[in-house]
Design an enzyme around this catalytic site. Structure first.
Site, PDB file in Angstrom:
ATOM      1  N   HIS A 497      11.466   0.130   1.481  1.00 36.27           N
ATOM      2  CA  HIS A 497      10.151  -0.175   1.643  1.00 36.27           C
ATOM      3  C   HIS A 497       9.621  -0.799   0.182  1.00 36.27           C
ATOM      4  O   HIS A 497       9.161  -1.861  -0.031  1.00 36.27           O
ATOM      5  CB  HIS A 497       9.193   1.003   1.989  1.00 36.27           C
ATOM      6  CG  HIS A 497       7.779   0.612   1.786  1.00 36.27           C
ATOM      7  ND1 HIS A 497       7.047   0.451   3.182  1.00 36.27           N
ATOM      8  CD2 HIS A 497       6.914   0.289   0.820  1.00 36.27           C
ATOM      9  CE1 HIS A 497       5.795   0.142   2.947  1.00 36.27           C
ATOM     10  NE2 HIS A 497       5.641   0.123   1.572  1.00 36.27           N
ATOM     11  N   GLU A 498       9.741   0.070  -0.772  1.00 39.76           N
ATOM     12  CA  GLU A 498       9.378  -0.514  -2.352  1.00 39.76           C
ATOM     13  C   GLU A 498      10.331  -1.701  -2.732  1.00 39.76           C
ATOM     14  O   GLU A 498       9.816  -2.573  -3.292  1.00 39.76           O
ATOM     15  CB  GLU A 498       9.412   0.732  -3.073  1.00 39.76           C
ATOM     16  CG  GLU A 498       8.659   1.627  -2.716  1.00 39.76           C
ATOM     17  CD  GLU A 498       7.052   1.535  -2.646  1.00 39.76           C
ATOM     18  OE1 GLU A 498       6.623   0.432  -3.341  1.00 39.76           O
ATOM     19  OE2 GLU A 498       6.649   2.238  -1.679  1.00 39.76           O
ATOM     20  N   HIS A 501       8.714  -4.797  -1.701  1.00 37.87           N
ATOM     21  CA  HIS A 501       7.846  -5.262  -2.473  1.00 37.87           C
ATOM     22  C   HIS A 501       8.162  -5.990  -3.693  1.00 37.87           C
ATOM     23  O   HIS A 501       7.832  -6.884  -4.217  1.00 37.87           O
ATOM     24  CB  HIS A 501       6.849  -4.192  -3.029  1.00 37.87           C
ATOM     25  CG  HIS A 501       5.854  -3.397  -2.035  1.00 37.87           C
ATOM     26  ND1 HIS A 501       5.116  -4.298  -1.373  1.00 37.87           N
ATOM     27  CD2 HIS A 501       5.884  -2.158  -1.615  1.00 37.87           C
ATOM     28  CE1 HIS A 501       4.342  -3.285  -0.390  1.00 37.87           C
ATOM     29  NE2 HIS A 501       4.758  -2.072  -0.709  1.00 37.87           N
TER      30      HIS A 501
END
Ligand SMILES: [Zn+2]
Length: 538
Positions: A497-498, A501
């Site tokens: 997820h990170e 980003h």
């Protein structure tokens, strides 16, 4: 409080020193913010930046910005994108540099000095930002450029920035009366202090709590959790005991595996009551004041609620859309959750537990139910998810999808000694940016996982490309002894997820400091990356 006062005096002295230096037309050369960084890819020289360097750099950055804004406003020429929007965008490069480094460190590597600076600088930054947003002369020029935008031959990026900037100025009070603007400034400054105080209280409460137990209380707990609990107790000078904290990698496996209902209840209560203990870190009054000030501000700005202001520039646009989404999720989730409660209660009754399922029991019985229904033990998955392998898996995915490569950098300043650094290259081998990964929980780090930039992508005044410096921050359990760090499925998803980003920020093609991102859109790249975790190809 004492420390804060001391720091304030030091700051005043250093600012005075700075001003007297300025008379001689020079600045403190020992402050890393006042010269070229001279590091690989110009990353911040973290090990040279000391707490005392931040305030003078902030003050000079804002003073420079004010001077440049004055020039823009006094410019006799007709306002154009170049002499107004672009000039405004470049007016405070030093301020942006120090701000990005400071907040990156304040989130992931804080200490008493940085916390005091954060409390001191937040209202000053709020004041500085309001001076820009509520400057009538500046707004007049922006409005002029905005109204002439159709005939100005702007690039799509310039047009996008201009339209969003204009709308932001209007949304945040540019059209208010002078009197209302003064009230607004006060509210903004007070809110900036309250929100920092709120976060610092949660961190203090997290760091101040430990559940110490003896050997008898370790039944059922995974070996890795027990090992890190021994390390935590040792660090707290209680060798021979085991300690659990309200940090996620400690509390959640504890309440998932400990058969001791009382202990589960105790640590869970500590977790949900952070900032609610009637002590110096209590957040109740702070929260109430934040809510009433936000409501007051919304009214002043002509909005129904704080949510209406926040959502206007986002994809969701208005609270109604958010509630529609949430309610449609609730409708489907609640019957499932209710059914799970019945099934968990059945397990309790079968084991002659003689109690009603409480929130603190949820994780323990959910794990039992999972085992009963699917014969799945989350702990047994962990050996397949060695931290280094998961990280390299994310890199491999980015390589297969986009041709990007990630190579470890050894001689580069790190935001914290635990962090790792990677040079990221495009498919053609050219430099794309620097990525830090900072995996482990510690007292100086806020809870959760996030991605932020120590520097965003932009073009400088000479159209030279400035490449991004991005950091991914997590709160996993640090290695216990020399055992490899193993992750849960949930933590694996968090990395992807990170990392999503980070890919977004690394591939950013913005030319300016000023960017407008719909904050509900930024989750798209991270959702896409998370999706890959359970794909067979991965
Ligand atoms: Zn996210």
């Amino acid at each position: 409080m004492k420390k804060y006062f001391k720091l304030l005096i030091i700051t005043i002295i250093s600012v005075m020193a700075l001003y007297s230096c300025k008379l001689k037309q020079e600045v403190d050369k020992s402050n890393p913010f006042f010269s070229e960084f001279n590091t690989p890819f110009n990353v911040p020289p973290f090990e040279k930046i000391m707490a005392k360097h931040y305030m003078p750099a902030f003050e000079k950055g804002m003073a420079d910005g004010r001077k440049e804004i004055e020039k823009i406003v006094k410019n006799k020429e007709e306002p154009t994108f170049a002499n107004t929007i672009e000039a405004l965008d470049r007016c405070d490069d030093l301020f942006i540099t120090v701000r990005d480094v400071f907040y990156g460190q304040a989130e992931a590597n804080t200490n008493d000095s940085l916390q005091a600076i954060e409390m001191e600088i937040s209202p000053k930054i709020s004041e500085y930002e309001d001076e820009k947003k509520l400057n009538p002369e500046l707004f007049k020029r922006i409005k002029h450029v905005y109204e002439k935008r159709a005939d100005s031959n702007l690039t799509p990026e310039q047009l996008f920035i201009l339209e969003n900037l204009y709308k932001e100025y209007v949304r945040l009070g540019a059209n208010l009366s002078k009197e209302d603007q003064e009230s607004l400034k006060k509210i903004n400054q007070r809110l900036s202090v309250l929100t920092v105080q709120y976060d610092q209280n949660v961190l203090a409460e997290t760091n101040n709590y430990k559940l110490f137990v003896g050997e008898d209380d370790l039944k059922g707990l995974p070996e890795s959790l027990v090992a890190s609990a021994a390390d935590i107790a040792k660090a707290a000078r209680q060798e021979g005991k085991w300690a659990f904290t309200t940090q996620r990698p400690s509390i959640f496996p504890f309440i998932q595996y400990s058969p001791d209902k009382e202990l589960r209840h105790e640590i869970f209560n500590a977790y949900i009551n952070r900032g609610n203990n009637g002590n110096e870190y209590d957040n109740n009054k702070i929260l109430a004041e934040i809510i009433s000030l936000r409501a007051e501000r919304a009214k002043l700005l002509g909005y129904k609620s704080h949510s209406d202001i926040v959502l206007e520039p986002r994809m969701a646009k208005e609270p109604e859309n958010v509630f529609n989404l949430l309610n449609s999720l609730w409708e489907k989730a609640i019957p499932v959750a209710k059914n799970e409660v019945v099934e968990m209660q059945k397990i309790i009754d079968r084991e002659k537990g003689n109690f009603k399922l409480e929130p603190s029991d949820w994780w323990y019985y959910a794990e039992k139910l999972r085992k009963q229904k699917y014969d799945l033990d989350e702990e047994e998955l962990k050996p397949y998810f060695k931290l280094d392998n998961v990280r390299d898996g994310a890199f491999t995915l980015a390589n297969k999808l986009f041709g990007m490569t990630f190579s470890p950098m050894n001689d580069v300043p790190l935001p914290h000694p635990d962090a790792q650094a990677f040079e990221v290259k495009k498919a053609d081998g050219s430099h794309l940016g620097v990525l830090y990964m900072d995996f482990f929980a510690r007292a100086s780090k806020r809870q959760g996982a996030w991605c932020l930039t120590y520097r965003t992508h932009k073009m400088d005044a000479d159209q030279k490309e400035i490449t991004p410096v991005v950091t991914n921050v997590f709160n996993f359990s640090p290695p216990a002894g020399n055992k490899p760090v193993l992750l849960t499925m949930d933590e694996v998803s968090t990395i992807f997820h990170e990392f999503g980003h980070a890919l977004d920020m690394l591939n950013n093609k913005n030319s300016y400091n000023t960017t407008f991102v719909a904050w509900d859109f930024v989750e798209l790249p991270s959702q896409l990356m998370e999706h890959w975790v359970t794909e067979p190809e991965m």
